[in-house]
Design a protein around this motif. Structure first.
Motif, PDB file in Angstrom:
ATOM      1  N   ARG A 113       0.250   5.510   3.086  1.00  0.00           N
ATOM      2  CA  ARG A 113      -0.476   5.044   4.257  1.00  0.00           C
ATOM      3  C   ARG A 113      -0.693   6.180   5.250  1.00  0.00           C
ATOM      4  O   ARG A 113      -1.755   6.284   5.844  1.00  0.00           O
ATOM      5  N   LEU A 172     -13.160  11.567   6.795  1.00  0.00           N
ATOM      6  CA  LEU A 172     -14.378  11.034   6.182  1.00  0.00           C
ATOM      7  C   LEU A 172     -15.331  10.520   7.253  1.00  0.00           C
ATOM      8  O   LEU A 172     -16.547  10.793   7.206  1.00  0.00           O
ATOM      9  N   ALA A 173     -14.779   9.791   8.247  1.00  0.00           N
ATOM     10  CA  ALA A 173     -15.627   9.287   9.327  1.00  0.00           C
ATOM     11  C   ALA A 173     -16.263  10.442  10.091  1.00  0.00           C
ATOM     12  O   ALA A 173     -17.444  10.400  10.455  1.00  0.00           O
ATOM     13  N   SER A 232       0.852  -1.186   0.000  1.00  0.00           N
ATOM     14  CA  SER A 232       0.000   0.000   0.000  1.00  0.00           C
ATOM     15  C   SER A 232       0.885   1.232   0.000  1.00  0.00           C
ATOM     16  O   SER A 232       1.992   1.241   0.539  1.00  0.00           O
ATOM     17  N   VAL A 272      -7.207  11.165   6.083  1.00  0.00           N
ATOM     18  CA  VAL A 272      -8.331  11.263   5.147  1.00  0.00           C
ATOM     19  C   VAL A 272      -9.473  10.381   5.614  1.00  0.00           C
ATOM     20  O   VAL A 272     -10.648  10.788   5.607  1.00  0.00           O
ATOM     21  N   GLY A 273      -9.133   9.169   6.069  1.00  0.00           N
ATOM     22  CA  GLY A 273     -10.173   8.275   6.573  1.00  0.00           C
ATOM     23  C   GLY A 273     -10.849   8.843   7.799  1.00  0.00           C
ATOM     24  O   GLY A 273     -12.079   8.786   7.937  1.00  0.00           O
ATOM     25  N   ALA A 274     -10.045   9.408   8.706  1.00  0.00           N
ATOM     26  CA  ALA A 274     -10.625   9.996   9.917  1.00  0.00           C
ATOM     27  C   ALA A 274     -11.534  11.166   9.567  1.00  0.00           C
ATOM     28  O   ALA A 274     -12.623  11.323  10.139  1.00  0.00           O
ATOM     29  N   SER A 334      -3.448   8.353   4.180  1.00  0.00           N
ATOM     30  CA  SER A 334      -4.771   7.734   4.167  1.00  0.00           C
ATOM     31  C   SER A 334      -5.443   7.799   5.528  1.00  0.00           C
ATOM     32  O   SER A 334      -6.668   7.894   5.607  1.00  0.00           O
ATOM     33  N   ILE A 335      -4.651   7.787   6.605  1.00  0.00           N
ATOM     34  CA  ILE A 335      -5.268   7.765   7.938  1.00  0.00           C
ATOM     35  C   ILE A 335      -6.017   9.065   8.234  1.00  0.00           C
ATOM     36  O   ILE A 335      -7.197   9.013   8.602  1.00  0.00           O
TER      37      ILE A 335
END
Lengths: 106, 181
Positions: free
Chosen positions: B96, B106-107, B93, B102-104, B99-100
């Motif tokens: 990384r 989004l959540a 991947s 961005v994911g947070a 991405s963390i």
């Protein structure tokens, strides 16, 4: 412009026509048997859009929805059979390129 | 052009674009496994169009059967029949650490949207939480169920027989040959 802004039946028919054409292109041009199957699925989806769109805009019954569900069921059966045949063909002739498999020819 | 584009038109064109671009990728991608994954976008876009046409049951069936069933089957057989060993497939991947957050984010956005929508709207009226309608009229689903068990009972039963026969046939065709049974 007004006709484009207000979404109506022709919009869905155009989208379905484009999807159908893409599916047909896929069926005609792909050499991989699974690629051909993907094209068939696109064609069935295009037909389903037409069913549902005509039900919404021109009909009071739910017949189009019923037929869309039947089409999806038949697509599932067709995919299962076609992929089983593809796997069996791959075991026998080590190739799923459609025009290389001429078992029935001679 | 100062004509405001209605939200539903924007949504329609978004869904149609997703469906058509994914379908184009299915047709023109040189790698069959990319085609398989692009099929996901095509089926998903079409499911969105069904919801747009207030055919919610058909949309759910589309997602369950097409994406959950047929697409997985297609990807399985692509992987079983293509010599994907030849293609350099790696599972590493990238990005990384990007991405963390961005994911947070989004959540957080999803939680922000899903929270209790208190307050007043533009007209000064109290907003009903989630605009929940008691005894929501799901007449389309009810009518569809009535149609299946009344007007279309015979095709319904025939379809169940057809799919049973098809699945038995598929299992029979795809099984490995047993020598000298």
């Amino acid at each position: 412009m007004d006709q484009i802004i207000h979404v109506g039946l022709p919009h869905f028919l155009v989208v379905a026509a484009i999807l159908f054409t893409l599916g047909l292109l896929c069926v005609v041009t792909r050499r991989n048997a699974i690629g051909i199957l993907m094209g068939v699925e696109l064609i069935l989806n295009a037909a389903n859009i037409n069913f549902v769109a005509f039900t919404k805009y021109t009909s009071a019954s739910v017949g189009g929805h019923v037929f869309a569900v039947f089409v999806i069921v038949m697509a599932a059966a067709e995919a299962a059979i076609a992929l089983a045949i593809t796997l069996s063909l791959f075991q026998k002739s080590k190739s799923i390129i459609a025009d290389e498999n001429t078992l029935l020819k001679n | 052009m100062d004509l405001p584009i209605p939200l539903e038109t924007q949504l329609f064109f978004l869904l149609a674009t997703i469906a058509i671009l994914s379908a184009a990728l299915v047709v023109f991608s040189p790698n069959i496994i990319h085609s398989g994954f692009a099929l996901l976008g095509a089926f998903g876009g079409v499911a969105g169009l069904y919801i747009f046409l207030s055919a919610d049951f058909v949309a759910v069936v589309q997602i369950l059967v097409y994406i959950g069933g047929i697409l997985v089957l297609i990807l399985f057989s692509v992987m079983l029949t293509n010599r994907i060993r030849n293609i350099a497939i790696s599972n590493q991947s990238i990005n990384r650490w990007l991405s963390i957050p961005v994911g947070a984010a989004l959540a957080g956005l999803l939680a922000y949207v899903a929270r209790y929508p208190s307050g007043r709207d533009a007209a000064g009226l109290d907003r009903h939480p989630w605009n929940v309608i008691p005894n929501a009229d799901n007449s389309m689903l009810g009518r569809l169920g009535d149609a299946f068990l009344d007007e279309y009972l015979m095709p319904f039963e025939l379809a169940s027989v057809v799919i049973l026969v098809a699945l038995i046939g598929a299992a029979y065709i795809a099984r490995r040959e047993v020598r000298g049974d």
